[in-house]
Design a protein around this motif. Structure first.
Motif, PDB file in Angstrom:
ATOM      1  N   LYS A  27      39.217  47.603  32.060  1.00  0.00           N
ATOM      2  CA  LYS A  27      38.546  47.216  30.820  1.00  0.00           C
ATOM      3  C   LYS A  27      39.474  47.427  29.632  1.00  0.00           C
ATOM      4  CE  LYS A  27      33.648  47.419  31.709  1.00  0.00           C
ATOM      5  NZ  LYS A  27      32.473  48.294  31.621  1.00  0.00           N
ATOM      6  N   LEU A  28      40.142  48.566  29.670  1.00  0.00           N
ATOM      7  CA  LEU A  28      41.088  48.845  28.583  1.00  0.00           C
ATOM      8  C   LEU A  28      42.227  47.825  28.618  1.00  0.00           C
ATOM      9  CD1 LEU A  28      41.672  50.963  26.366  1.00  0.00           C
ATOM     10  CD2 LEU A  28      43.100  52.161  28.005  1.00  0.00           C
ATOM     11  N   GLN A  29      42.638  47.485  29.817  1.00  0.00           N
ATOM     12  CA  GLN A  29      43.725  46.513  29.974  1.00  0.00           C
ATOM     13  C   GLN A  29      43.302  45.141  29.438  1.00  0.00           C
ATOM     14  OE1 GLN A  29      46.432  46.931  33.049  1.00  0.00           O
ATOM     15  NE2 GLN A  29      46.503  44.803  33.651  1.00  0.00           N
ATOM     16  N   SER A  30      42.069  44.710  29.762  1.00  0.00           N
ATOM     17  CA  SER A  30      41.571  43.430  29.236  1.00  0.00           C
ATOM     18  C   SER A  30      41.521  43.473  27.720  1.00  0.00           C
ATOM     19  CB  SER A  30      40.150  43.150  29.735  1.00  0.00           C
ATOM     20  OG  SER A  30      40.121  43.152  31.105  1.00  0.00           O
ATOM     21  N   PRO A  61      52.183  36.163  28.150  1.00  0.00           N
ATOM     22  CA  PRO A  61      50.978  35.664  28.819  1.00  0.00           C
ATOM     23  C   PRO A  61      51.001  35.926  30.319  1.00  0.00           C
ATOM     24  CG  PRO A  61      52.466  33.873  28.314  1.00  0.00           C
ATOM     25  CD  PRO A  61      53.073  35.092  27.717  1.00  0.00           C
ATOM     26  N   GLY A  62      49.789  35.927  30.899  1.00  0.00           N
ATOM     27  CA  GLY A  62      49.677  36.036  32.343  1.00  0.00           C
ATOM     28  C   GLY A  62      49.314  34.672  32.902  1.00  0.00           C
ATOM     29  N   TYR A  63      48.819  34.645  34.110  1.00  0.00           N
ATOM     30  CA  TYR A  63      48.399  33.388  34.727  1.00  0.00           C
ATOM     31  C   TYR A  63      47.386  33.730  35.804  1.00  0.00           C
ATOM     32  CZ  TYR A  63      51.803  35.123  38.048  1.00  0.00           C
ATOM     33  OH  TYR A  63      52.482  35.933  38.926  1.00  0.00           O
ATOM     34  N   ALA A 107      40.707  43.354  43.429  1.00  0.00           N
ATOM     35  CA  ALA A 107      41.087  42.385  44.458  1.00  0.00           C
ATOM     36  C   ALA A 107      40.106  42.536  45.590  1.00  0.00           C
ATOM     37  CB  ALA A 107      42.505  42.658  44.946  1.00  0.00           C
ATOM     38  N   LYS A 108      39.441  41.451  45.941  1.00  0.00           N
ATOM     39  CA  LYS A 108      38.475  41.544  47.037  1.00  0.00           C
ATOM     40  C   LYS A 108      38.662  40.379  48.003  1.00  0.00           C
ATOM     41  CE  LYS A 108      34.797  39.575  44.150  1.00  0.00           C
ATOM     42  NZ  LYS A 108      33.416  39.802  43.712  1.00  0.00           N
ATOM     43  N   ASN A 109      37.932  40.469  49.112  1.00  0.00           N
ATOM     44  CA  ASN A 109      38.014  39.409  50.115  1.00  0.00           C
ATOM     45  C   ASN A 109      36.689  38.664  50.106  1.00  0.00           C
ATOM     46  OD1 ASN A 109      40.538  40.489  51.032  1.00  0.00           O
ATOM     47  ND2 ASN A 109      39.324  42.107  51.969  1.00  0.00           N
ATOM     48  N   ILE A 110      36.746  37.378  49.778  1.00  0.00           N
ATOM     49  CA  ILE A 110      35.495  36.632  49.760  1.00  0.00           C
ATOM     50  C   ILE A 110      35.537  35.545  50.815  1.00  0.00           C
ATOM     51  CG2 ILE A 110      34.966  37.064  47.321  1.00  0.00           C
ATOM     52  CD1 ILE A 110      36.068  34.208  46.819  1.00  0.00           C
ATOM     53  N   PRO A 111      34.373  35.207  51.368  1.00  0.00           N
ATOM     54  CA  PRO A 111      34.376  34.107  52.308  1.00  0.00           C
ATOM     55  C   PRO A 111      34.660  32.816  51.568  1.00  0.00           C
ATOM     56  CG  PRO A 111      32.144  34.868  51.907  1.00  0.00           C
ATOM     57  CD  PRO A 111      33.044  35.749  51.115  1.00  0.00           C
ATOM     58  N   SER A 112      35.506  32.027  52.155  1.00  0.00           N
ATOM     59  CA  SER A 112      35.831  30.767  51.522  1.00  0.00           C
ATOM     60  C   SER A 112      35.686  29.683  52.577  1.00  0.00           C
ATOM     61  CB  SER A 112      37.263  30.827  51.014  1.00  0.00           C
ATOM     62  OG  SER A 112      37.738  29.536  50.792  1.00  0.00           O
ATOM     63  N   ARG A 119      36.449  31.551  56.154  1.00  0.00           N
ATOM     64  CA  ARG A 119      37.458  32.587  56.359  1.00  0.00           C
ATOM     65  C   ARG A 119      37.430  33.484  55.146  1.00  0.00           C
ATOM     66  NH1 ARG A 119      42.644  29.890  58.862  1.00  0.00           N
ATOM     67  NH2 ARG A 119      41.526  28.449  60.175  1.00  0.00           N
ATOM     68  N   LEU A 120      37.968  34.686  55.328  1.00  0.00           N
ATOM     69  CA  LEU A 120      38.058  35.581  54.182  1.00  0.00           C
ATOM     70  C   LEU A 120      39.331  35.259  53.422  1.00  0.00           C
ATOM     71  CD1 LEU A 120      36.937  39.032  55.568  1.00  0.00           C
ATOM     72  CD2 LEU A 120      35.696  37.490  54.061  1.00  0.00           C
ATOM     73  N   ILE A 121      39.190  35.057  52.121  1.00  0.00           N
ATOM     74  CA  ILE A 121      40.413  34.907  51.345  1.00  0.00           C
ATOM     75  C   ILE A 121      40.384  35.899  50.187  1.00  0.00           C
ATOM     76  CG2 ILE A 121      40.703  32.471  51.939  1.00  0.00           C
ATOM     77  CD1 ILE A 121      40.027  32.003  48.900  1.00  0.00           C
ATOM     78  N   ARG A 122      41.546  36.163  49.661  1.00  0.00           N
ATOM     79  CA  ARG A 122      41.694  37.135  48.589  1.00  0.00           C
ATOM     80  C   ARG A 122      41.219  36.511  47.300  1.00  0.00           C
ATOM     81  NH1 ARG A 122      42.189  42.467  49.480  1.00  0.00           N
ATOM     82  NH2 ARG A 122      43.959  43.435  48.455  1.00  0.00           N
ATOM     83  N   TYR A 123      40.504  37.307  46.515  1.00  0.00           N
ATOM     84  CA  TYR A 123      40.067  36.801  45.221  1.00  0.00           C
ATOM     85  C   TYR A 123      40.275  37.879  44.164  1.00  0.00           C
ATOM     86  CZ  TYR A 123      37.209  34.873  41.508  1.00  0.00           C
ATOM     87  OH  TYR A 123      36.796  34.406  40.297  1.00  0.00           O
ATOM     88  N   TYR A 124      40.773  37.460  43.006  1.00  0.00           N
ATOM     89  CA  TYR A 124      41.054  38.392  41.915  1.00  0.00           C
ATOM     90  C   TYR A 124      40.115  38.094  40.755  1.00  0.00           C
ATOM     91  CZ  TYR A 124      45.190  38.847  44.748  1.00  0.00           C
ATOM     92  OH  TYR A 124      46.030  39.038  45.805  1.00  0.00           O
ATOM     93  N   PRO A 125      39.025  38.891  40.632  1.00  0.00           N
ATOM     94  CA  PRO A 125      38.005  38.549  39.636  1.00  0.00           C
ATOM     95  C   PRO A 125      38.536  38.590  38.197  1.00  0.00           C
ATOM     96  CG  PRO A 125      37.368  40.491  40.939  1.00  0.00           C
ATOM     97  CD  PRO A 125      38.698  40.069  41.417  1.00  0.00           C
ATOM     98  N   PHE A 126      39.549  39.394  37.932  1.00  0.00           N
ATOM     99  CA  PHE A 126      40.011  39.491  36.541  1.00  0.00           C
ATOM    100  C   PHE A 126      41.104  38.477  36.214  1.00  0.00           C
ATOM    101  CE2 PHE A 126      37.741  43.406  37.063  1.00  0.00           C
ATOM    102  CZ  PHE A 126      37.102  43.564  35.838  1.00  0.00           C
ATOM    103  N   GLY A 127      41.434  37.626  37.154  1.00  0.00           N
ATOM    104  CA  GLY A 127      42.359  36.519  36.882  1.00  0.00           C
ATOM    105  C   GLY A 127      43.653  36.976  36.259  1.00  0.00           C
ATOM    106  N   SER A 128      43.991  36.350  35.133  1.00  0.00           N
ATOM    107  CA  SER A 128      45.312  36.561  34.545  1.00  0.00           C
ATOM    108  C   SER A 128      45.487  37.969  33.982  1.00  0.00           C
ATOM    109  CB  SER A 128      45.561  35.525  33.458  1.00  0.00           C
ATOM    110  OG  SER A 128      44.671  35.758  32.397  1.00  0.00           O
ATOM    111  N   THR A 129      44.399  38.685  33.732  1.00  0.00           N
ATOM    112  CA  THR A 129      44.524  40.005  33.100  1.00  0.00           C
ATOM    113  C   THR A 129      45.301  40.986  33.976  1.00  0.00           C
ATOM    114  OG1 THR A 129      42.382  39.645  32.132  1.00  0.00           O
ATOM    115  CG2 THR A 129      43.224  41.883  32.064  1.00  0.00           C
ATOM    116  N   GLY A 130      45.074  40.896  35.271  1.00  0.00           N
ATOM    117  CA  GLY A 130      45.677  41.902  36.126  1.00  0.00           C
ATOM    118  C   GLY A 130      46.892  41.429  36.888  1.00  0.00           C
ATOM    119  N   VAL A 131      47.264  40.149  36.721  1.00  0.00           N
ATOM    120  CA  VAL A 131      48.210  39.568  37.668  1.00  0.00           C
ATOM    121  C   VAL A 131      49.556  40.283  37.698  1.00  0.00           C
ATOM    122  CG1 VAL A 131      49.073  37.771  36.128  1.00  0.00           C
ATOM    123  CG2 VAL A 131      49.111  37.427  38.593  1.00  0.00           C
ATOM    124  N   HIS A 132      50.024  40.734  36.527  1.00  0.00           N
ATOM    125  CA  HIS A 132      51.343  41.371  36.517  1.00  0.00           C
ATOM    126  C   HIS A 132      51.301  42.783  37.099  1.00  0.00           C
ATOM    127  CE1 HIS A 132      53.458  38.110  34.721  1.00  0.00           C
ATOM    128  NE2 HIS A 132      52.609  38.041  33.724  1.00  0.00           N
TER     129      HIS A 132
END
Lengths: 372, 614
Positions: free
Chosen positions: B253-256, B286-288, B80-85, B161-174
């Motif tokens: 990686k193992l989780q993906s 499934p995730g999302y 989870a990182k903060n990217i400028p948006s 502004r800085l917004i939160r971004y999740y590079p792994f998308g649905s893999t990590g959401v839960h």
């Protein structure tokens, strides 16, 4: 028979208002002032329509209550007076024991409704004094004056203990106004004033720290710029920068850039002064003066002592509220939390105020029934 | 009350009152004149002075948002990182005709109806001079297109502004969860001063559970602003304190890999390091994609997720309560050994009958397993043996023993909202169902059916406890916290629960060896799944019947049939001698545990232990 003295034309014109016991000039004055209040509240509340709707609802309720009160004949009100006053005192004692509120205990929660018992006293103290004084010829004898002083001091101390300095001040004054109107001799009045001035240092001793702070701040606001002096300095800037004609509606920068605290409630007059200038204020003061003059006129026309004293006290207390509020906002008086009547955002004091005007209308519109 | 008779001089009193009223009105007018002269002083004579004060010296206190802490996986990959948006913002006060501007903007940058609705709502809440976001996450092309035409749009600007971004998308959401805009309910819960500059708050997963640590402390700066609210000078500044960076135990990686391995199955895979309770894999499928939730997901997409029959929003790993089926057998076997009643063998004819009851409780193998001891019963998953064992153990003893492994209790994992599952007891049934306990229910509890429910996390945690001979750790997701980018990370210490103690510790080995033979003996139910493995795996398959779906087969028979298939389960750990990973796999409607869940587990174990496929 009510309309015996009127011409046919007048009968048509006044019949509706009269059957609802409404005094048309007073009603018009109140409505105009309240409308002006809504206009400035829209600006002070940052054009939030929800605030306007809430205030409109309160106004509707308060005017409704006024009309209901106006239907009750003054004799009836006079009959209930001692009982209502006694209930008010009991509730004041109750609020000191079980009350709730931020910092100060002012509110009483009865489950279905929450209110400040001091509001009951605001109405019933002048009434109970008038009820008592009307029993004997005026001006009152010294023994009666002493009873009156006790009747004033008990609720005043109870409310000051909450602590609610502003309200206890208003209540004590409304009681004093009744006594002044009752024709109490001037020499008593002057000696009381001298005693009060002498007692001021003692009062200082009994004050809470925050109350002392307010007085000190009033004497030298610039000393405490980021604390309580901020209110006074900012509101003076707001009013002063308004000038003769004001910055225009919705254009007050002081108010809109959040420099002015409490701008919808106690300090709404500063927003008014900033946006409408001296000219706007003169219009508002004229409206107020009209209401006060009409109220005093109604009192003078009343057919008995009770009506006269209650009505006169209502008129002067109304002015006293206005004077203290404007005096505080313009830096003439220390900051005491008193709303500007009919203009400030808020419900409780509005209802109390309109009950008072309801009593005035009752005094005025029932008087033909009394004539023999 | 006795009323005294006074002779009242009526007209005299009226006269007296009128006199006093006139005095009163004179005083009123005098005081009003006093007010007016004060106002004349302020508004006419001092007007210049106050105007200058009003124009020039405006102090303003502006809250500064803290940067939200970052989230890393155990190998330092950013989760989870903060990217400028870039967002398109509009100041209502400076725009003459908002409707017209919106129409014209729409020709450059698409603005959806929901954007517009959201914008309208904000316009009502905020002040007219405040900048109000209209569109979030502009693409670079959109930014460029607007910049060229910027002169046409007074009062409209682009803000970063800085917004939160999740590079792994649905893999990590839960696991990680996501942040979203603060809603009214949260507003009442939070410290509004600390959140005065914050727009987003953790809604789910680690983002929510560790909100306090991730958020940080708000800062303030005192600014001098001009009449247009433009900052002229910063007078002093208390910088915000950024939130703590979190490092998770998760190996993303193992989780993906595990997530992909599940393929089209709905289900969950949870893997724990049995030596400390660190959660390595936490998959719910499934995730999302959490990223749209950050900027505000549109109603249609949200409805699609919410109404999907696959329930992607549902965190199966901690909320999915499944019947564990035969995966409970090693634990029940252990209970039997500990009670000293599992040392004999019996003959399995393929069914079991209670005395005085004609009902036959069937084994999954119709012909029966013949002469069966505990080892064979675990290896071949003989139901009849466990019917008998359960009957002799009785329900209350089973309940007591299974509770030691955490069945029917929350594991205490550091993600909020976990469900406890259920392991029944006589007392529970009386309390919740107001019914007596029936002997037949004891039997089916012995094979993990009936009332028993477990979450995948519980199964993994119990397996880890078994793998380490009763050493019971609290499963933990967060490994360490770092106050700032250059400070030393502080480890979150492993929490140990009370260990499971056996009267004879050798029984651990006995059951574990049987579990090893489930995969490594020619008759084991998962014999195919360990083929060619250079390490030894111990495990147990399970097949859980699906309950609770009405059998109105007429409506969409195909789909219904698939959803009525059994759930496929597997629990296991490896390497056998020195376990470093314990795993629980559930594939919904996957059929038998041997065919789906066990091979899946093997793939994940290979990836973890051998690095295969990563």
């Amino acid at each position: 028979m009510i309309t015996d003295n009127y011409t046919a034309a007048n009968r048509r014109r006044y019949s509706l208002a009269e059957s609802f016991h409404i005094d048309v000039p007073l009603m018009v004055g109140l409505l105009l002032t309240a409308a002006l209040g809504l206009v400035i509240l829209y600006s002070a509340g940052n054009q939030n329509e929800a605030i306007i709707y809430r205030q409109l609802t309160r106004l509707a309720v308060a005017f409704g209550i006024m009309i209901v009160i106006a239907q009750i004949p003054p004799q009836q009100l006079r009959f209930w007076t001692p009982w209502l006053f006694a209930i008010g005192i009991i509730l004041l004692i109750a609020v000191l024991t079980f009350g709730e509120g931020k910092g100060a205990t002012r509110w009483l929660d009865l489950g279905f409704v929450r209110f400040q018992p001091s509001e009951i006293i605001k109405i019933t103290l002048p009434m109970v004094l008038a009820w008592y004084l009307a029993d004997a010829p005026l001006p009152p004898k010294p023994s009666r004056v002493i009873v009156c002083i006790i009747l004033i001091i008990v609720p005043t101390l109870l409310i000051a203990k909450q602590p609610d300095l502003g309200t206890s001040l208003v209540i004590a004054s409304s009681g004093i106004f009744v006594m002044l109107l009752s024709g109490i001799r001037w020499r008593y009045i002057f000696s009381a004033m001298i005693t009060a001035i002498a007692a001021a240092p003692a009062l200082w001793y009994f004050m809470h720290d925050y109350q002392r702070q307010r007085v000190l701040t009033f004497l030298n606001p610039e000393q405490d710029l980021l604390g309580s002096g901020w209110h006074i300095v900012q509101s003076k800037i707001a009013i002063g920068s308004g000038g003769l004609y004001g910055k225009g509606w919705l254009n007050g920068t002081q108010s809109h850039l959040e420099f002015l605290p409490e701008r919808s409630t106690d300090f709404i007059f500063a927003v008014f002064g900033e946006e409408f200038g001296l000219m706007g204020i003169l219009v508002l003061l004229t409206l107020y003066l009209f209401i006060i003059a009409r109220s005093l006129y109604i009192s003078a026309q009343a057919q008995n002592t009770f009506g006269r004293l209650v009505g006169g006290s209502i008129a002067i207390t109304f002015f006293f509220n206005i004077f203290v509020n404007i005096g505080m906002v313009t830096g003439l008086l220390p900051v005491v939390g008193l709303p500007l009547p009919l203009i400030s955002y808020g419900g409780t004091s509005m209802v109390t105020l309109m009950i008072a005007f309801g009593i005035l209308m009752s005094v005025h519109t029932h008087r033909k029934l009394l004539s023999q | 009350m006795l009323r005294k008779l006074h002779i009242k001089d009526h007209s005299g009193e009226v006269r007296l009152f009128k006199q006093r009223a006139i005095v009163a009105i004179i005083i009123v007018i005098l005081l009003m004149l006093g007010i007016i002269s004060r106002l004349v002083y302020l508004q006419v004579f001092s007007h210049q002075h106050y105007s200058t004060l009003s124009q020039k010296n405006r102090l303003k206190i502006v809250p500064l948002p803290p940067t939200r802490g970052l989230i890393y996986d155990r190998n330092g990959l950013l989760l989870a990182k903060n990217i400028p948006s870039f967002s398109l913002e509009l100041i209502p006060e400076q725009v003459k005709n908002i409707d017209d501007t919106l129409v014209r903007l729409n020709q450059l940058i698409p603005i959806s109806d929901s954007d517009r609705k959201h914008f309208r709502r904000l316009v009502k809440q905020k002040r007219r001079f405040q900048s109000i976001p209209l569109r979030y996450r502009l693409t670079e092309e959109e930014v460029a297109r607007f910049s060229v035409n910027r002169h046409l749009f007074k009062g409209v600007s682009i803000q970063a502004r800085l917004i939160r971004y999740y590079p792994f998308g649905s893999t990590g959401v839960h696991t990680i969860g996501y942040v979203g805009r603060i809603d009214t309910r949260e507003l009442q819960r939070i410290d509004t001063a600390n959140y005065s500059a914050t727009t987003h708050i953790g809604k789910l997963g680690i983002e929510r559970s560790y909100e306090k640590d991730l958020h940080g402390q708000v800062g303030y700066q005192q600014e001098e602003v001009n009449a247009q609210d433009r900052t002229l000078r910063i007078i002093n500044k208390t910088p915000p304190v950024a939130g703590k960076n979190l490092t998770l135990n998760i190996d993303i990686k193992l989780q993906s890999f595990a997530d992909e391995a599940l393929g089209d199955y709905r289900g969950s895979i949870v893997a724990i390091d049995p030596n400390n309770g660190e959660v390595l894999v936490f998959v719910s499928k499934p995730g999302y994609d959490p990223n749209p939730f950050v900027t505000g997901i549109d109603t249609k997409s949200y409805a699609a997720l919410r109404n999907s029959p696959d329930k992607p929003l549902f965190n199966r790993a901690i909320l999915g309560q499944y019947p564990p089926g035969s995966t409970v057998k090693p634990f029940i076997g252990l209970a039997g050994l500990d009670a000293g009643i599992a040392n004999n063998s019996l003959f399995c004819p393929g069914w079991f009958e209670l005395e005085g009851d004609d009902r036959r409780y069937r084994d999954w193998k119709k012909r029966g397993h013949g002469e069966t001891d505990l080892d064979k019963a675990i290896v071949e998953s003989c139901d009849v043996y466990f019917y008998e064992l359960a009957q002799r153990l009785r329900i209350d003893k089973m309940y007591k023993f299974m509770s030691l492994f955490g069945f029917g209790k929350k594991t205490g994992i550091d993600i909020l909202g976990e469900l406890p599952g259920l392991f029944p007891s006589r007392e529970w049934k009386r309390r919740k169902r107001h019914q007596a306990w029936f002997p037949g229910e004891t039997l089916i509890t012995g094979i993990g059916q009936g009332f028993t429910l477990t979450t995948p996390l519980q199964l993994a945690s119990a397996t880890a406890t078994l793998a380490r001979d009763g050493l019971h750790f609290r499963p933990s997701i967060v490994h360490s916290m770092q106050a700032s980018n250059d400070s030393v990370p502080v480890l979150t210490p492993a929490t140990r629960y009370k260990s499971v103690l056996l009267k004879n510790p050798q029984n651990w080995q006995k059951v574990k060896r049987s579990m090893m033979r489930v995969l490594h003996s020619p008759r084991g139910t998962a014999r195919g799944s360990a083929r060619g493995a250079p390490y030894k795996i111990a495990g147990k398959t399970g097949t859980a019947q699906v309950f609770g779906i009405a059998q109105d087969a007429e409506y969409n028979a195909d789909e219904l049939d698939k959803r009525l298939h059994d759930h496929s389960l597997f629990i296991g750990f490896a390497p056998f001698d020195k376990p470093t990973i314990a795993i629980a796999v559930i594939a919904e409607n996957g059929g038998s545990g041997s065919h789906v869940a066990a091979p899946l587990a093997r793939k994940v174990l290979d990836a973890y232990l051998l690095g295969k496929g990563l």
